[in-house]
Design an enzyme around this catalytic site. Structure first.
Site, PDB file in Angstrom:
ATOM      1  N   LYS A  15       4.333   1.942  16.433  1.00 36.15           N
ATOM      2  CA  LYS A  15       5.334   1.770  15.345  1.00 36.15           C
ATOM      3  C   LYS A  15       5.255   2.906  14.383  1.00 36.15           C
ATOM      4  CE  LYS A  15       6.534  -1.510  11.829  1.00 36.15           C
ATOM      5  NZ  LYS A  15       6.372  -2.810  11.057  1.00 36.15           N
ATOM      6  N   GLN A  16       4.066   3.322  13.813  1.00 35.34           N
ATOM      7  CA  GLN A  16       4.342   4.366  12.694  1.00 35.34           C
ATOM      8  C   GLN A  16       2.648   4.990  12.955  1.00 35.34           C
ATOM      9  OE1 GLN A  16       4.189   0.996   9.731  1.00 35.34           O
ATOM     10  NE2 GLN A  16       2.689   2.579   8.651  1.00 35.34           N
ATOM     11  N   GLU A  76       1.266  -1.377  13.473  1.00 38.75           N
ATOM     12  CA  GLU A  76       1.490  -2.902  13.619  1.00 38.75           C
ATOM     13  C   GLU A  76       1.818  -3.601  14.927  1.00 38.75           C
ATOM     14  OE1 GLU A  76       2.294  -3.898   8.827  1.00 38.75           O
ATOM     15  OE2 GLU A  76       3.981  -3.572   9.990  1.00 38.75           O
ATOM     16  N   TRP A  79       0.850  -1.257  -0.065  1.00 39.62           N
ATOM     17  CA  TRP A  79       0.046  -0.081   0.219  1.00 39.62           C
ATOM     18  C   TRP A  79       0.938   1.436   0.067  1.00 39.62           C
ATOM     19  CZ3 TRP A  79      -0.816   3.342   4.277  1.00 39.62           C
ATOM     20  CH2 TRP A  79      -0.341   3.280   5.667  1.00 39.62           C
ATOM     21  N   ASP A  80       2.097   1.117   0.139  1.00 40.22           N
ATOM     22  CA  ASP A  80       3.221   2.200   0.220  1.00 40.22           C
ATOM     23  C   ASP A  80       2.843   2.805  -1.107  1.00 40.22           C
ATOM     24  OD1 ASP A  80       3.684   0.315   2.018  1.00 40.22           O
ATOM     25  OD2 ASP A  80       5.822   0.682   2.060  1.00 40.22           O
TER      26      ASP A  80
END
Length: 774
Positions: free
Chosen positions: A601-602, A488, A357-358
């Site tokens: 994480k993000q 995640e 999906w990046d």
């Protein structure tokens, strides 16, 4: 971090040979041309730690999934970019001793990636075990002009004695992937041919029957003059080699020119390989190394002309953004609609080289603004052409009625990710696909894409979301259970705010697009509705009901959107209070400990605020940013850029700059201590976003380009270019003034700090910098 590289505006420079850095440098100094790529392995033999990597776009292997136990719906394979025939190899023997930097005394080692002109150069002095000192210099590149050609110029000069120099260029198909699930080799050799003039190896994959052909032709020069030396030949089942022997006096320079052609059955008939390879090699020989190198320089000059970002007063920041743009531009060119952008590009094996999906969330804006509408449209068509596979993926998980779940990882549209919490639960990827369509149309005004392609995708995605929720009698709301958000470090959670938010937005945008297409092309709409059995009244009514009654977890006391239900039950510790020795968490903590922690994480909630920022006021964004940034460890490469853009959005320039440097120099300084596995190619687009959308404040609102520039204190100025519809603008921002050049002939009206300005064609305007927020 491991910041061992010198700062330079146009080059990546390594000085001194440190064996422990070899694998990291192999990633950082990688080269490519959109069709293939090569890690920065040494040409000569090296018995130290190395990851040999030569990759060809679109050629992959379905490696059988390896899991402890099988679950219904698991993909049968993980698609992997394949390490293919080693074409760069040149064994070097001096008076009977073989050159191997793991065994020699090495001085004056210097490696330079020239990003301005697109080539890799390396030089060193080595003292052989027999006492002979030699100076070696190599230059190589993958041609951006002739994309099936690579070229190497490799020179050896004995320094302290006369010597017999043997240069042995070869092709070696006996290669393997380090990440092979079962230690399997993925290749079989179809045929080899080795002659003094030209040598070939043709290989095929054991599955899918991709064929790849390599050919090489070599020339020797002594002190700059081509020597007509007939090489000896040596070959085996998977190996071909030419052997050149030259008697050199001390100070003589012996140079090998090696031209390699690389083709695949994606572009050529399998039975025609030798003929095609001959023709490609002839192109290289007729041009010669110097002309090919000049063409390479010219091609890169054209790329930099429309994609370069300049930063005055901060060499580290300047080097970082150019490194990111260079790697993006040599990974994907948009010339082949079958290709996409793997997270590692052509620089390593991790993540399989597949599409994530990046691409839609991060890469599309970069290519759209710097490479143009056509290239961006190719990225969207890539997904449109895989819609049938996305519907099959959803069916495997029990969804019906034309619902589509795009894969987390894919080469051909099939899901091939094999971690259950990602494969089955990280479904927010569907939202990125839909948002990319919206983002593309918003920027280009290419509404024909919606009519012919986009609407079908949007309906299939909306159908998925409508089935993925269920109504909670207890809450009296629709809920989204058992998902993994972008963060995640949280798996199998209920009511992830971002996933639920993007799901509702997808259904809303699908309805808007239905209304547009019905009005713009009623016949096309009717044809599509019949083909996909779309019951508009019933399905759209369901979408509206879900949107109007979706449960979103909130913390009213703090005034924030909760990442997911129950997030505040976690012990709330801030990243600043972590022991630095315990970072990165994913390398130091157990998975159980990570999942129970509050650490992120993000960007998760902030990912939604980034995508849909027009729906939220500055105070809302700031409250959520301050809360979640303090808990985010940025152990995903995709994270710092989103935070940097939002920091600029709320006027926190210092934090935006800090996070910009983290994303820009993520690989150069190895923040997460993993660059040896390959570069973070897709997140590099986030570096560009951090400047253009972050500091530059570029947006499109109501069809108009707008800017709200800020500038970090450490920068004297910065500039970037924007290809917006039929206009190309250059924006220069200093501490006092914004200058906008319109390089096109037609005038364009834009907004700067909310005020409209007309920029005449082939002219410019100046606007004072304001110290204000959006």
């Amino acid at each position: 971090m491991n910041p061992y590289l010198k700062h330079d505006e146009w080059c990546i420079i390594e000085e001194g040979f440190v064996p422990e850095n070899t694998r990291a440098s192999e990633s950082i100094f990688s080269i490519g041309n959109g069709a293939m790529g090569q890690r920065a392995n040494f040409e000569e033999k090296f018995t130290g730690s190395t990851l040999q990597g030569s990759y060809i776009g679109g050629v992959y292997y379905p490696d059988k999934t390896r899991v402890g136990w099988w679950k219904n719906g698991y993909p049968e394979y993980f698609a992997k970019v394949i390490n293919s025939t080693n074409w760069i190899g040149i064994n070097v023997i001096v008076n009977g001793d073989e050159l191997d930097l793991a065994k020699c005394k090495v001085d004056e080692f210097r490696r330079v990636l020239n990003m301005k002109e697109g080539y890799l150069e390396r030089s060193f002095i080595a003292e052989m075990e027999n006492g002979i000192k030699i100076a070696v210099k190599s230059t190589r590149f993958l041609s951006m002009v002739d994309t099936e050609l690579g070229a190497i110029r490799y020179s050896v000069k004995p320094l302290n004695a006369d010597a017999t120099i043997e240069l042995r260029p070869y092709l070696d198909a006996d290669v393997r992937n380090e990440d092979s699930n079962y230690g399997e080799k993925f290749w079989e050799v179809v045929d080899t041919s080795c002659t003094p003039k030209i040598s070939y190896i043709v290989s095929r994959t054991k599955k899918l029957d991709f064929h790849v052909g390599h050919a090489m032709r070599n020339f020797i020069a002594l002190n700059g003059n081509i020597e007509h030396i007939q090489p000896e030949v040596n070959s085996s089942a998977m190996f071909v080699e030419n052997i050149f022997k030259v008697e050199a006096k001390a100070g003589d320079e012996v140079t090998l020119y090696k031209y390699a052609a690389v083709i695949s059955s994606l572009n050529h008939e399998k039975g025609s390989f030798h003929k095609v390879l001959d023709k490609i090699i002839d192109v290289a020989v007729s041009k010669g190394f110097d002309k090919m190198l000049q063409e390479q320089s010219d091609a890169w000059a054209d790329i930099w002309k429309h994609s370069d970002i300049t930063i005055e007063g901060d060499v580290a920041a300047q080097q970082g953004i150019r490194f990111n743009i260079f790697q993006l531009s040599q990974t994907y060119t948009g010339k082949d609609e079958r290709l996409n952008i793997g997270p590692k590009g052509f620089t390593g094996e991790k993540y399989g080289g597949s599409t994530y999906w990046d691409t839609e969330a991060y890469c599309l804006p970069f290519y759209m603004v710097t490479h143009g509408q056509k290239v961006a449209r190719q990225l969207l068509l890539y997904r449109y052409k895989q819609l049938d596979k996305a519907i099959e993926n959803a069916q495997k998980l029990g969804f019906t009625g034309g619902a589509a779940l795009y894969p987390m990882v894919t080469m051909n549209g099939e899901e091939c990710h094999n971690e259950w919490e990602i494969t089955f639960e990280e479904i927010h990827r569907n939202g990125a696909i839909a948002f990319a369509i919206y983002n593309y149309v918003r920027y280009t005004d290419d509404k024909s894409y919606l009519v012919h392609f986009g609407l079908e995708v949007l309906i299939a995605i909306a159908r998925f979301w409508a089935q993925r929720v269920n109504f909670s009698q207890e809450k009296g709301k629709y809920v989204m259970l058992g998902v993994t958000g972008p963060n995640e470090y949280e798996n199998n959670v209920n009511n992830n705010w971002y996933t639920s938010t993007i799901a509702c937005w997808c259904m809303e945008y699908a309805e808007e697009t239905i209304n547009y297409v019905k009005s713009a092309d009623p016949a096309k709409y009717k044809e599509l509705a019949e083909a996909i059995k779309f019951d508009e009244a019933k399905e759209v009514e369901k979408w509206r009901d879900i949107r109007n009654n979706m449960f979103f977890p909130l913390d009213e006391k703090l005034g924030i959107f909760l990442q997911q239900e129950g997030y505040m039950d976690k012990e709330q510790i801030l990243v600043k209070d972590l022991d630095p020795e315990e970072r990165p968490l994913n390398q130091k903590w157990s998975w159980d400990r990570i999942l129970r922690s509050c650490f992120i994480k993000q960007a998760d909630v902030l990912q939604g605020l980034y995508f849909l920022e027009d729906r939220y006021d500055t105070d809302t964004i700031k409250r959520n940013f301050d809360f979640y940034e303090a808990r985010t460890v940025h152990e995903s490469s995709l994270s710092p850029c989103v935070h940097s853009v939002l920091a600029s959005r709320i006027g926190n320039v210092d934090k935006a700059y800090e996070l910009y440097l983290r994303t820009a120099r993520l690989d150069l300084d190895d923040y997460n201590r993993e660059v040896k596995e390959g570069l973070h190619i897709t997140s590099m687009a986030g570096t560009w976003i951090s400047i253009v959308e972050g500091f530059g404040g570029m947006r499109v609102r109501n069809g108009m380009l707008t800017f709200n520039p800020l500038i970090p204190d450490k920068w004297k100025s910065y500039s970037f270019k924007v290809w917006f519809r039929d206009n190309i603008l250059k924006i220069v921002v200093s501490s006092t003034q914004i200058t906008i050049f319109n390089e096109s002939e037609s005038s364009l009206t834009i907004k700067v700090y909310g005020v409209e300005h007309k920029v005449p064609g082939s002219s410019s305007i100046n606007v004072p910098v304001q110290k204000q927020l959006f």
